[in-house]
Design a protein around this motif. Structure first.
Motif, PDB file in Angstrom:
ATOM      1  N   LEU A   1      42.946   7.780 -35.430  1.00 42.03           N
ATOM      2  CA  LEU A   1      42.998   6.840 -34.312  1.00 42.03           C
ATOM      3  C   LEU A   1      42.218   5.568 -34.633  1.00 42.03           C
TER       4      LEU A   1
ATOM      5  N   GLU B   1      34.063  13.584 -31.702  1.00 44.85           N
ATOM      6  CA  GLU B   1      33.936  14.194 -33.026  1.00 44.85           C
ATOM      7  C   GLU B   1      32.513  14.710 -33.265  1.00 44.85           C
TER       8      GLU B   1
ATOM      9  N   GLY C   1      38.835  11.972 -35.143  1.00 43.46           N
ATOM     10  CA  GLY C   1      39.397  10.708 -34.696  1.00 43.46           C
ATOM     11  C   GLY C   1      39.591   9.641 -35.746  1.00 43.46           C
TER      12      GLY C   1
ATOM     13  N   ILE D   1      43.062  14.524 -32.634  1.00 47.08           N
ATOM     14  CA  ILE D   1      41.962  14.270 -31.700  1.00 47.08           C
ATOM     15  C   ILE D   1      41.945  15.329 -30.602  1.00 47.08           C
TER      16      ILE D   1
ATOM     17  N   THR E   1      36.145   8.346 -29.462  1.00 53.21           N
ATOM     18  CA  THR E   1      36.539   9.284 -30.518  1.00 53.21           C
ATOM     19  C   THR E   1      35.332   9.721 -31.350  1.00 53.21           C
TER      20      THR E   1
END
Length: 383
Positions: free
Chosen positions: A72, A203, A69, A63, A199
Motif C-alpha cells: 500500500l 504492522e 502494508g 494489509i 498501515t
C-alpha cells in the motif's frame, strides 16, 4: 532461477521484442508517432509491473490477512509522484505545449456498485486490470481465463450501461479546481500520508516492527523492490500524460476487444447506446485505440520480463476451483469496471492523479469489495 534457465528463454524474449515492434509499427501506421510511443510506454509498464510484482490486489489483501502494508505504501508513492507532475500539467500544460485532460467523473449508485464488484472480483480473479494483463503476459494460463472473462464482463456491461447511467449520482468534483494545484497536492499528500501512518501502526501492532523492504536484485532480470516499481510506474503515468494527454487507463480497451469480437460474430453491438457514443472506436482498427495498444504493450513487456527472468512457464492443468474463480473474478471485474469508470488504474489511480473526488470514492467502495473478495478466498481455501 539458474543462469541456464534464464538463457533457455532468450528466444522467447526475442519473440516478445519482435511482436512489440510489430504492434508499435502498426500503431504508427494507424495513428502516427504518439500511438507508437504509447505502445512502448505500455511495454515499460508491463516490464515494471512484472519485475516489481506490483499489483493492487495482493497489497490490499495483505494489509487485511497479514497486517503488512509495504504494498500500500508503494502505491501511495506512485500516486504522489505522478500527482507532482500531473497537477501542474492539467493546469499549465497547454501553455507549456503539453495539453492534458484528467479523468473527472460523477460518482453515484452505479459507480459505487461497480467499484465494489471490481474489488471483490479482483480477489477472486487474482489480479486487478493491470495485474491481469501483466500476469497473463508473463505466462499465467489461469490469468488468461480471467482476462477472457474480464473482456466478456466488460462488453456485457456496455449493453446495460445506459440503464445504470440513469441512477442517482453526485456531480463531478475537481480538487484542482476547488483548491488549485498546490492545495490539491497538499490535500492528497496529507490523506495518503495519514493512510501510510495507519498501515505502519497496523504492522507494528501485529508484528512489533515493520518488515524490511524487498531489495532489487537485478534491473534486467528482477526482482525489483516495490519502491523501484512505484517510481517506474510513476514515470509510465507521467509519460502517458505527456504523450497521450490523459491518465493511464486499462479497461475501456478490454470492452472494445469484446465488442469487436461480438460484432464479428454477428451481434449488433453498434446499436447499443454505449457504442453509438463510441462508434468511431468500434469502426476503426484496434491499433488506433490508444488504451488497446498500451494494453498490448503491457502484455508483451511482461512476456519479455518473464523471459529475461527465466520464469515464463505456463501451467496447462488447472483445477476446477481455479477455473471457476478465474471466470467469476473476471466477469465481476469486467462488469464492475464499466460501471465505475475503470479499474484500479483508470478509476482509482487515474482519478486521484486528476484531482477528482471520484477516485477517492472508488477507493472506498473498491476496498470494501476487496474485503468481501478476501473473505471469499479464505472460505474457498485460496489462501
Amino acid at each position: 532461477m539458474s543462469v541456464q534457465g534464464s538463457k533457455s528463454q532468450v528466444p522467447l524474449a526475442a519473440i516478445a521484442t519482435g511482436l512489440l515492434a510489430l504492434v508499435a509499427l502498426g500503431a504508427y501506421s494507424e495513428a502516427g508517432p504518439r500511438q507508437a510511443a504509447a505502445t512502448l510506454i505500455g511495454a515499460v509498464a508491463g516490464l515494471s509491473l512484472y519485475h516489481a510484482s506490483f499489483g493492487f490486489t495482493a497489497a490490499w489483501r495483505r494489509i487485511v490477512t497479514e497486517r503488512r502494508g509495504a504494498g500500500l505504501r508503494a502505491q501511495f508513492v506512485l500516486i504522489l509522484l505522478t500527482c507532482a507532475v500531473s497537477f501542474p500539467l492539467l493546469v499549465w500544460g497547454r501553455t507549456l505545449g503539453w495539453p492534458a485532460g484528467g479523468f473527472v467523473f460523477p460518482f453515484g449508485v452505479a459507480a459505487a456498485l461497480g467499484a465494489f464488484m471490481f474489488g471483490a472480483g479482483m480477489q477472486l480473479g487474482g489480479g486487478c486490470g493491470s495485474g491481469t494483463l501483466f500476469t497473463a503476459g508473463g505466462g499465467s494460463t489461469r490469468m488468461m481465463i480471467t482476462l477472457a472473462a474480464f473482456v466478456l464482463g466488460s462488453v456485457a456491461a456496455t449493453a446495460h450501461f445506459h440503464l445504470w447511467a440513469r441512477l442517482p449520482k453526485l456531480p463531478p468534483v475537481s480538487l484542482i479546481r476547488e483548491f488549485g494545484p498546490h492545495g490539491a497536492f497538499l490535500l492528497t499528500a496529507l490523506v495518503l500520508g495519514g493512510l501510510a501512518l495507519v498501515t505502519l501502526h497496523i504492522e507494528r501492532k501485529a508484528h512489533g516492527e515493520v518488515a524490511p523492504g524487498r531489495p532489487t536484485v537485478s534491473l534486467l532480470k528482477g526482482p525489483w523492490s516495490p519502491m523501484l516499481g512505484a517510481v517506474m510506474l510513476a514515470i509510465v503515468g507521467i509519460a502517458t500524460f505527456v504523450v497521450v494527454g490523459r491518465p493511464w487507463g486499462i479497461t475501456s480497451g478490454l470492452a472494445l476487444w469484446g465488442a469487436k469480437v461480438f460484432q464479428a460474430l454477428g451481434v449488433p453491438v453498434d446499436t447499443w447506446p454505449y457504442w453509438t457514443w463510441q462508434r468511431s472506436a468500434l469502426e476503426n482498427h484496434v491499433l488506433r485505440d490508444t488504451t488497446s495498444v498500451m494494453n498490448f504493450g503491457i502484455m508483451l513487456g511482461a512476456m519479455f520480463a518473464a523471459a529475461l527472468a527465466g520464469k515464463f512457464t505456463p501451467v496447462w492443468r488447472l483445477g476446477r476451483r481455479d477455473v471457476l474463480t478465474a471466470l467469476a473474478g473476471g466477469l465481476l471485474m469486467g462488469y464492475g469496471a464499466r460501471l465505475a469508470y475503470g479499474c484500479n488504474i483508470g478509476a482509482y489511480l487515474g482519478g486521484l492523479v486528476s484531482g477528482s473526488l471520484h477516485g477517492w470514492l472508488w477507493l472506498v467502495f473498491g476496498f470494501l469489495g476487496s474485503l468481501l473478495g478476501t473473505r471469499l478466498r479464505i472460505k474457498l481455501g485460496m489462501g
